[in-house]
Design a protein around this motif. Sequence first.
Motif, PDB file in Angstrom:
ATOM      1  N   ASN A 180      36.236  20.357  64.789  1.00  0.00           N
ATOM      2  CA  ASN A 180      36.576  21.631  64.154  1.00  0.00           C
ATOM      3  C   ASN A 180      35.852  21.853  62.829  1.00  0.00           C
ATOM      4  O   ASN A 180      36.255  22.704  62.042  1.00  0.00           O
ATOM      5  CB  ASN A 180      38.091  21.706  63.921  1.00  0.00           C
ATOM      6  N   TRP A 192      32.898  23.186  62.028  1.00  0.00           N
ATOM      7  CA  TRP A 192      32.296  24.502  61.823  1.00  0.00           C
ATOM      8  C   TRP A 192      33.357  25.576  61.614  1.00  0.00           C
ATOM      9  O   TRP A 192      33.155  26.525  60.861  1.00  0.00           O
ATOM     10  CB  TRP A 192      31.372  24.875  62.985  1.00  0.00           C
ATOM     11  N   GLN A 193      34.492  25.422  62.268  1.00  0.00           N
ATOM     12  CA  GLN A 193      35.587  26.376  62.069  1.00  0.00           C
ATOM     13  C   GLN A 193      36.093  26.306  60.628  1.00  0.00           C
ATOM     14  O   GLN A 193      36.363  27.328  60.008  1.00  0.00           O
ATOM     15  CB  GLN A 193      36.726  26.093  63.052  1.00  0.00           C
ATOM     16  N   VAL A 209      34.345  25.377  58.010  1.00  0.00           N
ATOM     17  CA  VAL A 209      33.309  25.968  57.153  1.00  0.00           C
ATOM     18  C   VAL A 209      33.409  27.490  57.187  1.00  0.00           C
ATOM     19  O   VAL A 209      33.326  28.151  56.147  1.00  0.00           O
ATOM     20  CB  VAL A 209      31.908  25.492  57.597  1.00  0.00           C
ATOM     21  N   ARG A 210      33.595  28.069  58.372  1.00  0.00           N
ATOM     22  CA  ARG A 210      33.735  29.526  58.487  1.00  0.00           C
ATOM     23  C   ARG A 210      34.956  30.031  57.736  1.00  0.00           C
ATOM     24  O   ARG A 210      34.899  31.060  57.057  1.00  0.00           O
ATOM     25  CB  ARG A 210      33.834  29.936  59.958  1.00  0.00           C
ATOM     26  N   GLU A 211      36.065  29.310  57.857  1.00  0.00           N
ATOM     27  CA  GLU A 211      37.284  29.734  57.169  1.00  0.00           C
ATOM     28  C   GLU A 211      37.126  29.651  55.649  1.00  0.00           C
ATOM     29  O   GLU A 211      37.606  30.530  54.928  1.00  0.00           O
ATOM     30  CB  GLU A 211      38.462  28.895  57.634  1.00  0.00           C
ATOM     31  N   ARG A 254      34.276  30.011  54.013  1.00  0.00           N
ATOM     32  CA  ARG A 254      33.401  31.130  53.657  1.00  0.00           C
ATOM     33  C   ARG A 254      34.187  32.443  53.631  1.00  0.00           C
ATOM     34  O   ARG A 254      34.084  33.224  52.676  1.00  0.00           O
ATOM     35  CB  ARG A 254      32.258  31.232  54.666  1.00  0.00           C
ATOM     36  N   ASP A 255      35.006  32.671  54.656  1.00  0.00           N
ATOM     37  CA  ASP A 255      35.794  33.897  54.718  1.00  0.00           C
ATOM     38  C   ASP A 255      36.805  33.965  53.576  1.00  0.00           C
ATOM     39  O   ASP A 255      37.031  35.032  53.003  1.00  0.00           O
ATOM     40  CB  ASP A 255      36.516  34.010  56.057  1.00  0.00           C
ATOM     41  N   HIS A 256      37.393  32.831  53.234  1.00  0.00           N
ATOM     42  CA  HIS A 256      38.352  32.810  52.130  1.00  0.00           C
ATOM     43  C   HIS A 256      37.649  33.143  50.813  1.00  0.00           C
ATOM     44  O   HIS A 256      38.185  33.892  49.986  1.00  0.00           O
ATOM     45  CB  HIS A 256      39.022  31.440  52.036  1.00  0.00           C
ATOM     46  N   ARG A 283      34.956  34.996  50.455  1.00  0.00           N
ATOM     47  CA  ARG A 283      34.669  36.433  50.482  1.00  0.00           C
ATOM     48  C   ARG A 283      35.923  37.256  50.196  1.00  0.00           C
ATOM     49  O   ARG A 283      35.865  38.267  49.508  1.00  0.00           O
ATOM     50  CB  ARG A 283      34.094  36.826  51.839  1.00  0.00           C
ATOM     51  N   HIS A 343      28.959  41.198  49.325  1.00  0.00           N
ATOM     52  CA  HIS A 343      27.721  40.822  50.011  1.00  0.00           C
ATOM     53  C   HIS A 343      26.537  40.922  49.067  1.00  0.00           C
ATOM     54  O   HIS A 343      26.503  41.769  48.173  1.00  0.00           O
ATOM     55  CB  HIS A 343      27.470  41.746  51.209  1.00  0.00           C
TER      56      HIS A 343
END
Length: 71
Positions: A28, A30-31, A33-35, A37-39, A41, A52
Amino acid sequence: MSITQQHALDVHRARQHGEPLPPAPGANDWQVVRELRDHGRFRVVLAQRPAHGRIRRTLGRWLHLRPRSTG
């Protein structure tokens, strides 16, 4: 004890107790890492800053501050 040994032990225990098997180490990543990044942002938007292009804009400013060599 290494991560692989701990995972093997967890799988063995789960099978003995009839529970679902745990995910493999790193499954998990990569998941996560994505979370993250989204947090990040989301926090930027809450702080009312542009979400952006911040890195590109900052790098562009740094590049324009350097004196250009004529060659």
